[in-house]
Design an enzyme around this catalytic site. Structure first.
Site, PDB file in Angstrom:
ATOM      1  N   ASP A  10       1.946   9.901  -6.359  1.00  0.00           N
ATOM      2  CA  ASP A  10       1.340   8.979  -5.405  1.00  0.00           C
ATOM      3  C   ASP A  10       0.129   9.669  -4.800  1.00  0.00           C
ATOM      4  O   ASP A  10      -0.054  10.879  -4.961  1.00  0.00           O
ATOM      5  CB  ASP A  10       2.358   8.631  -4.304  1.00  0.00           C
ATOM      6  CG  ASP A  10       1.764   7.702  -3.250  1.00  0.00           C
ATOM      7  OD1 ASP A  10       1.137   6.702  -3.639  1.00  0.00           O
ATOM      8  OD2 ASP A  10       1.899   7.985  -2.046  1.00  0.00           O
ATOM      9  N   SER A  11      -0.666   8.909  -4.060  1.00  0.00           N
ATOM     10  CA  SER A  11      -1.812   9.490  -3.365  1.00  0.00           C
ATOM     11  C   SER A  11      -1.365  10.436  -2.252  1.00  0.00           C
ATOM     12  O   SER A  11      -2.152  11.253  -1.789  1.00  0.00           O
ATOM     13  CB  SER A  11      -2.665   8.366  -2.772  1.00  0.00           C
ATOM     14  OG  SER A  11      -1.849   7.540  -1.962  1.00  0.00           O
ATOM     15  N   TYR A  42      -6.133   6.571  -1.597  1.00  0.00           N
ATOM     16  CA  TYR A  42      -6.701   5.974  -2.809  1.00  0.00           C
ATOM     17  C   TYR A  42      -7.147   4.522  -2.525  1.00  0.00           C
ATOM     18  O   TYR A  42      -8.015   3.989  -3.213  1.00  0.00           O
ATOM     19  CB  TYR A  42      -5.652   5.924  -3.925  1.00  0.00           C
ATOM     20  CG  TYR A  42      -5.331   7.241  -4.629  1.00  0.00           C
ATOM     21  CD1 TYR A  42      -5.848   8.464  -4.198  1.00  0.00           C
ATOM     22  CD2 TYR A  42      -4.485   7.231  -5.746  1.00  0.00           C
ATOM     23  CE1 TYR A  42      -5.527   9.640  -4.857  1.00  0.00           C
ATOM     24  CE2 TYR A  42      -4.163   8.415  -6.416  1.00  0.00           C
ATOM     25  CZ  TYR A  42      -4.684   9.611  -5.970  1.00  0.00           C
ATOM     26  OH  TYR A  42      -4.363  10.773  -6.630  1.00  0.00           O
ATOM     27  N   GLY A  43      -6.505   3.920  -1.539  1.00  0.00           N
ATOM     28  CA  GLY A  43      -6.663   2.474  -1.314  1.00  0.00           C
ATOM     29  C   GLY A  43      -8.055   2.019  -0.938  1.00  0.00           C
ATOM     30  O   GLY A  43      -8.376   0.841  -1.057  1.00  0.00           O
ATOM     31  N   CYS A  73       2.152   4.881  -6.687  1.00  0.00           N
ATOM     32  CA  CYS A  73       1.054   4.345  -5.890  1.00  0.00           C
ATOM     33  C   CYS A  73       0.629   2.973  -6.441  1.00  0.00           C
ATOM     34  O   CYS A  73       0.280   2.845  -7.616  1.00  0.00           O
ATOM     35  CB  CYS A  73      -0.121   5.310  -5.956  1.00  0.00           C
ATOM     36  SG  CYS A  73      -1.542   4.786  -4.997  1.00  0.00           S
ATOM     37  N   ASN A  74       0.655   1.966  -5.572  1.00  0.00           N
ATOM     38  CA  ASN A  74       0.250   0.619  -6.009  1.00  0.00           C
ATOM     39  C   ASN A  74      -1.210   0.584  -6.415  1.00  0.00           C
ATOM     40  O   ASN A  74      -1.579  -0.075  -7.390  1.00  0.00           O
ATOM     41  CB  ASN A  74       0.475  -0.385  -4.874  1.00  0.00           C
ATOM     42  CG  ASN A  74       1.917  -0.798  -4.743  1.00  0.00           C
ATOM     43  OD1 ASN A  74       2.301  -1.895  -5.130  1.00  0.00           O
ATOM     44  ND2 ASN A  74       2.744   0.080  -4.189  1.00  0.00           N
ATOM     45  N   THR A  75      -2.059   1.288  -5.649  1.00  0.00           N
ATOM     46  CA  THR A  75      -3.490   1.275  -5.957  1.00  0.00           C
ATOM     47  C   THR A  75      -3.742   1.901  -7.321  1.00  0.00           C
ATOM     48  O   THR A  75      -4.492   1.362  -8.145  1.00  0.00           O
ATOM     49  CB  THR A  75      -4.286   2.030  -4.867  1.00  0.00           C
ATOM     50  OG1 THR A  75      -3.891   1.547  -3.586  1.00  0.00           O
ATOM     51  CG2 THR A  75      -5.766   1.843  -5.041  1.00  0.00           C
ATOM     52  N   GLU A 152       2.911   5.957   8.867  1.00  0.00           N
ATOM     53  CA  GLU A 152       2.876   7.427   8.910  1.00  0.00           C
ATOM     54  C   GLU A 152       3.010   7.946  10.344  1.00  0.00           C
ATOM     55  O   GLU A 152       3.494   9.051  10.571  1.00  0.00           O
ATOM     56  CB  GLU A 152       1.594   7.959   8.247  1.00  0.00           C
ATOM     57  CG  GLU A 152       1.578   7.646   6.768  1.00  0.00           C
ATOM     58  CD  GLU A 152       0.593   8.476   5.962  1.00  0.00           C
ATOM     59  OE1 GLU A 152      -0.064   9.366   6.523  1.00  0.00           O
ATOM     60  OE2 GLU A 152       0.481   8.195   4.759  1.00  0.00           O
ATOM     61  N   CYS A 184       2.483  -2.015  -1.559  1.00  0.00           N
ATOM     62  CA  CYS A 184       1.958  -0.711  -1.144  1.00  0.00           C
ATOM     63  C   CYS A 184       3.153   0.180  -0.831  1.00  0.00           C
ATOM     64  O   CYS A 184       4.162  -0.291  -0.288  1.00  0.00           O
ATOM     65  CB  CYS A 184       1.071  -0.885   0.088  1.00  0.00           C
ATOM     66  SG  CYS A 184       0.509   0.684   0.796  1.00  0.00           S
ATOM     67  N   HIS A 186       3.861   2.215   1.423  1.00  0.00           N
ATOM     68  CA  HIS A 186       4.316   2.378   2.805  1.00  0.00           C
ATOM     69  C   HIS A 186       5.029   1.148   3.368  1.00  0.00           C
ATOM     70  O   HIS A 186       5.709   1.244   4.374  1.00  0.00           O
ATOM     71  CB  HIS A 186       3.121   2.669   3.717  1.00  0.00           C
ATOM     72  CG  HIS A 186       2.486   4.002   3.499  1.00  0.00           C
ATOM     73  ND1 HIS A 186       1.944   4.376   2.291  1.00  0.00           N
ATOM     74  CD2 HIS A 186       2.310   5.055   4.338  1.00  0.00           C
ATOM     75  CE1 HIS A 186       1.443   5.598   2.394  1.00  0.00           C
ATOM     76  NE2 HIS A 186       1.655   6.035   3.625  1.00  0.00           N
TER      77      HIS A 186
HETATM   78  N1  DGL Z   1      -0.083   4.856  -1.949  1.00  0.00           N
HETATM   79  C1  DGL Z   1      -1.075   3.849  -1.662  1.00  0.00           C
HETATM   80  C2  DGL Z   1      -0.652   2.537  -2.312  1.00  0.00           C
HETATM   81  O1  DGL Z   1       0.506   2.290  -2.567  1.00  0.00           O
HETATM   82  C3  DGL Z   1      -1.286   3.685  -0.171  1.00  0.00           C
HETATM   83  C4  DGL Z   1      -2.021   4.844   0.490  1.00  0.00           C
HETATM   84  C5  DGL Z   1      -3.421   5.043  -0.063  1.00  0.00           C
HETATM   85  O2  DGL Z   1      -4.312   4.217   0.202  1.00  0.00           O
HETATM   86  O3  DGL Z   1      -3.606   6.024  -0.786  1.00  0.00           O
HETATM   87  O4  DGL Z   1      -1.495   1.728  -2.609  1.00  0.00           O
END
Ligand code: DGL
Length: 265
Positions: A10-11, A42-43, A73-75, A152, A184, A186
């Protein structure tokens, strides 16, 4: 091969929501987690940059000899999954398709809401995944950038989170979605706030939980299931681990143990 670990990246810290689900469904499997804390978020970054970061994160896990790769990570799943599948000769599981599939299984009015980072929403990856499964589905999306820092900060159920949720979700409520994909890492932490704001009429789909089911299915399909216990997860990050350890223990509800800093890319 079955003895090898599953790599999850993940990011940053958010992907621990995916690790938690994989671990609870597949307790025997050894997990290696990489959080790219030096380059998070990453978003808000461009697809080209996120793709490069994702390839480098995956390269690190592949160098550890993992048998399957989970893009928590979704992004990164939204913009880099095709490149990851092309580059690496192992099963790669992203979070988009599992979430989309579940959303269509529970939606009755075929109008699905999707929330995620700016990058995920802009990529329209969920829209494509949903339409591929049901060409007639209606999709309404919203980027909810404040949810990441709120989670967070440990403020997922704080009044501020309720206010932000009401603002972000108002267009989706007006559009009458009956299902909302938490697109996402989170957002599973904000489930009770989102449920409170949306009420019973909208079902929440947790991509993390659905992804764990896909990981289990992929292990079965490729004959990669482990029989004996692989022990606790190993954690790696690309910046000093202090914040990851603190926020991560809040995400998982227990301390993480050793977290090692590594350089990728
Ligand atoms: N992990 C990112 C996501 O699921 C969220 C945090 C980010 O923007 O890196 O998209």
């Amino acid at each position: 091969m079955t003895q090898r670990a599953i790599g999850i990246f993940d990011s940053g810290v958010g992907g621990l929501t995916v690790l938690r689900e994989v671990r609870s469904l597949l307790p025997e499997e050894q997990l290696i987690y990489f959080g790219d804390t030096a380059r998070v978020p990453y978003g808000t970054k461009s697809p080209v940059t996120v793709e490069r970061y994702a390839l480098e994160a995956a390269e690190f896990l592949v160098s550890k000899g993992v048998k399957l790769l989970v893009v928590a990570c979704n992004t990164a799943s939204a913009v880099a999954l095709p490149a990851l599948k092309r580059h690496f000769d192992l099963p790669v599981v992203g979070v988009i398709e599992p979430g989309a599939r579940r959303a269509l299984a529970v939606s009755r009015n075929r109008h699905v809401g999707v929330i995620g980072t700016e990058g995920t929403v802009k990529s329209e990856a969920y829209v494509r995944a949903l339409r591929q499964l049901d060409a007639a589905v209606q999709v309404s999306s919203a980027a909810c950038p404040l949810f990441v820092p709120l989670a967070e900060e440990g403020w997922a159920e704080h009044e501020v989170a309720h206010l932000a949720a009401r603002e972000y979700l108002a267009p989706l409520v007006d559009a009458r979605v009956d299902t909302l994909v938490l697109g996402c890492t989170h957002y599973p932490l904000l489930k009770s706030t989102l449920a409170h704001v949306l009420g019973d009429a909208v079902q929440l789909v947790d991509s993390a939980a659905e992804t764990a089911l896909t990981v289990a299915a992929q292990l079965r399909e490729h004959g990669l299931e482990r029989a004996d216990s692989g022990g606790p997860p190993a954690y790696y990050v690309s910046d000093v681990p202090t914040r990851f350890e603190r926020v991560g223990s809040h995400f998982l509800g227990h301390s993480l143990g050793e977290v090692q800093q590594v350089t990728v890319g």
